[in-house]
Design a protein around this motif. Sequence first.
Motif, short mmCIF file in Angstrom:
data_model
loop_
_atom_site.label_atom_id
_atom_site.label_comp_id
_atom_site.label_asym_id
_atom_site.label_seq_id
_atom_site.Cartn_x
_atom_site.Cartn_y
_atom_site.Cartn_z
N LEU A 114 -8.81 1.05 4.07
CA LEU A 114 -8.07 -0.08 3.71
C LEU A 114 -8.98 -1.29 3.48
O LEU A 114 -8.61 -1.91 2.38
N THR A 115 -10.02 -1.55 4.01
CA THR A 115 -10.86 -2.41 3.75
C THR A 115 -11.61 -2.14 2.29
O THR A 115 -11.93 -3.06 1.83
N ILE A 126 0.89 -1.22 0.17
CA ILE A 126 -0.10 -0.19 0.08
C ILE A 126 0.91 1.34 0.18
O ILE A 126 2.11 1.03 0.31
N THR A 127 0.27 2.48 -0.49
CA THR A 127 1.03 3.64 -0.21
C THR A 127 0.88 4.22 0.98
O THR A 127 -0.04 4.05 1.81
N ASP A 128 1.74 5.08 1.30
CA ASP A 128 1.62 5.90 2.67
C ASP A 128 0.36 6.55 2.69
O ASP A 128 -0.33 6.49 3.81
N LEU A 169 -3.07 -6.89 1.80
CA LEU A 169 -2.41 -5.48 1.90
C LEU A 169 -1.16 -5.69 2.81
O LEU A 169 -1.07 -6.18 3.89
N VAL A 170 -0.16 -5.30 2.30
CA VAL A 170 1.24 -5.37 3.07
C VAL A 170 1.86 -4.14 3.08
O VAL A 170 1.58 -3.11 2.22
N GLU A 171 2.98 -3.88 3.92
CA GLU A 171 3.78 -2.69 4.25
C GLU A 171 4.40 -2.54 2.99
O GLU A 171 5.07 -3.35 2.22
N ARG A 172 4.60 -1.17 2.68
CA ARG A 172 5.50 -0.38 1.56
C ARG A 172 6.94 -1.27 1.84
O ARG A 172 7.36 -1.25 3.04
N PHE A 181 -2.89 5.15 3.90
CA PHE A 181 -3.49 4.88 5.32
C PHE A 181 -3.63 6.10 6.23
O PHE A 181 -2.80 6.84 6.40
N ASN A 182 -4.82 6.44 6.62
CA ASN A 182 -5.01 7.40 7.46
C ASN A 182 -5.43 7.17 8.84
O ASN A 182 -5.82 7.92 9.66
N GLY A 183 -4.99 6.01 9.42
CA GLY A 183 -5.19 5.49 10.74
C GLY A 183 -6.38 4.78 11.13
O GLY A 183 -6.53 4.01 12.02
N GLU A 184 -7.29 4.69 9.85
CA GLU A 184 -8.47 3.98 10.09
C GLU A 184 -8.54 2.62 9.24
O GLU A 184 -7.82 2.68 8.37
N LEU A 185 -9.32 1.69 9.73
CA LEU A 185 -9.35 0.27 9.06
C LEU A 185 -10.24 0.47 7.65
O LEU A 185 -9.76 0.05 6.79
#
Lengths: 148, 429
Positions: B383-384, B371-373, B406-409, B376-380
């Motif tokens: 991303l779902t 995923i891109t930075d 979904l995995v980290e950059r 991710f806004n802090g909420e699930l």
Amino acid sequence: MKNNAYLIKQISIFSENKPGKLAHVAKVFQDANVNMMSFSIAEAEGFGVIRALVDKPEMAFSSLSKKGIHVAYTDVIAVRMKNQPGGLYEVAAALAEAAVNIEYSYAFAGCHQATLILRVDDIDAAIDIIQKSGAYVLKPEELLCPCE
Amino acid sequence: MFRDKAIETLSSEGLQKLQIERLQQTLKRAQSVPFYRERCKEIGIAPHDIQTYDDVRKLPFTTKKDLQEGYPFGFLAVPMSEVVRIHTTSGTTGKPTVVAYTAEDLESWSELIARNLTMAGMTSDDIFQNMVNYGMFTGGLGFHYGSEKIGAVTIPSATGNTHRQIEMLSDFGVTAIHCTPSYAMRIVEVVEEMGMSLPKLKYGLFGAEPWSEAVRAELEKRLGVEAFDSYGMSELFGPGVAFECPEHDGLHIWHDAYYVEIIDPKTGENLPPGVRGELVVTPLLKYAMPLLRYRTGDITMLMPEPCPCGRGMRIARLTGRTDDMLIIRGINVFPSQIEHIVMQIPGVGDQFMVTIERVNHLDEMSISVEITDDVFNGELDQLTKLQSRLVDELKERLELRTTIRLVERGSLPRFEGKAKRVIDLREGM
């Protein structure tokens, strides 16, 4: 936002749901000398968000970013409750009456007090309502228990 | 820009005369190879029997397996004293295949590369960094000689040490690069991490693996280059066989050097322009190792319309190989299709990885996506949503149910050469 003084910066961390991920985050905190007062994990399919309240949010944020971990600030509020039956009811009922929605919440108890962390849809209104209900809304600097 | 306008735009009768002549010569040279001598004798065909394009269909196919069985020098048509260089194929599939070159072969090959670079717009004013393997892989030396031929400054940086590569790109004022598209994505990522920019860079020449339009858009935006698709394979000299002109709508496959057919890989029947099938090539200028109707295993089609640039035959961008096509629950899927769908969705980072397993006798495909930075806004929630959008798009376009992880950059593997984005864990595959 008029109640800025009461905003608490929660650290929200993206994490894959697999062994070692929480340990990895905890190690970053340890190395940066960041203390966690409370945390919870929300999970979805294959991943989750670790929500942490820490003593040094900026330090936590930059240490995690440097490690390539996806991290974001989330504004929450902290309410001191009586650590006894009915303590949560007062706060939750007041918010319900004013139709403020609680998106998620977690709590921690220390000494004689309990602290409720709330993520709500209308944070400004929530602070007013809780204060009017007689409960005590904590400022960030008041999060640490005085006895520590 | 043209390097040899007369040849590049040759058409109709002139082209047919040249191709038939060269097909006859190739068939003649092939008679020095026992494999071809026997086949031609069986069929009863001699060089002068090739008078029209239809006659070419009488010639036998050559497969990669045939070449492997001739290891190492069974397909040489000249004495070893005339051979000046040997390469081997990258071995993406099976054991390596030996390819040999005479001095004339090397000359023809570098001339084709020079033609491609000129077509892209490069001149002797350009500074060219060649970021591919320089060993047995033909991509390194092939582009190297072509680039020197047009007089460009040629930097044989090869692969590895990405920071050093970027330092050279910047310090030497490099204007053109050649690498795999996956390595270009890696370069972009590190350039951005280093907080640098490469304002001099103009041309990005990418090949050796299929890549999507979504990746092209990313590379053009983030590297500031005009991206050109390059196609080739060692058996046909190496890279340079076909290349995009500035129209970026298919690749010109050089008609003076290659006779092209598209066949149905199952039946061997020729397919008309506009229909996808396996690319079959008879090189027209090869001396050390002439080949007849070589089955490339690559899937493409002849473009039915002429190109506005005036050059000849174009093939569509490659979607994959007959041997990297995945069959999942009976549905044919190319990794490049997955790439195309996944990479154009906002929030998806630079890398993905496909895993196929057999669970309870059913094929299950799961795709790990960085995923891109900013997603991710802090909420699930966000991303779902991204996760279900990916599942929905893949379901709609491929008719396959997939699991999205979904995995980290930075957590998926990076590639310097050809990317290996598929892990197939099914038994017996």
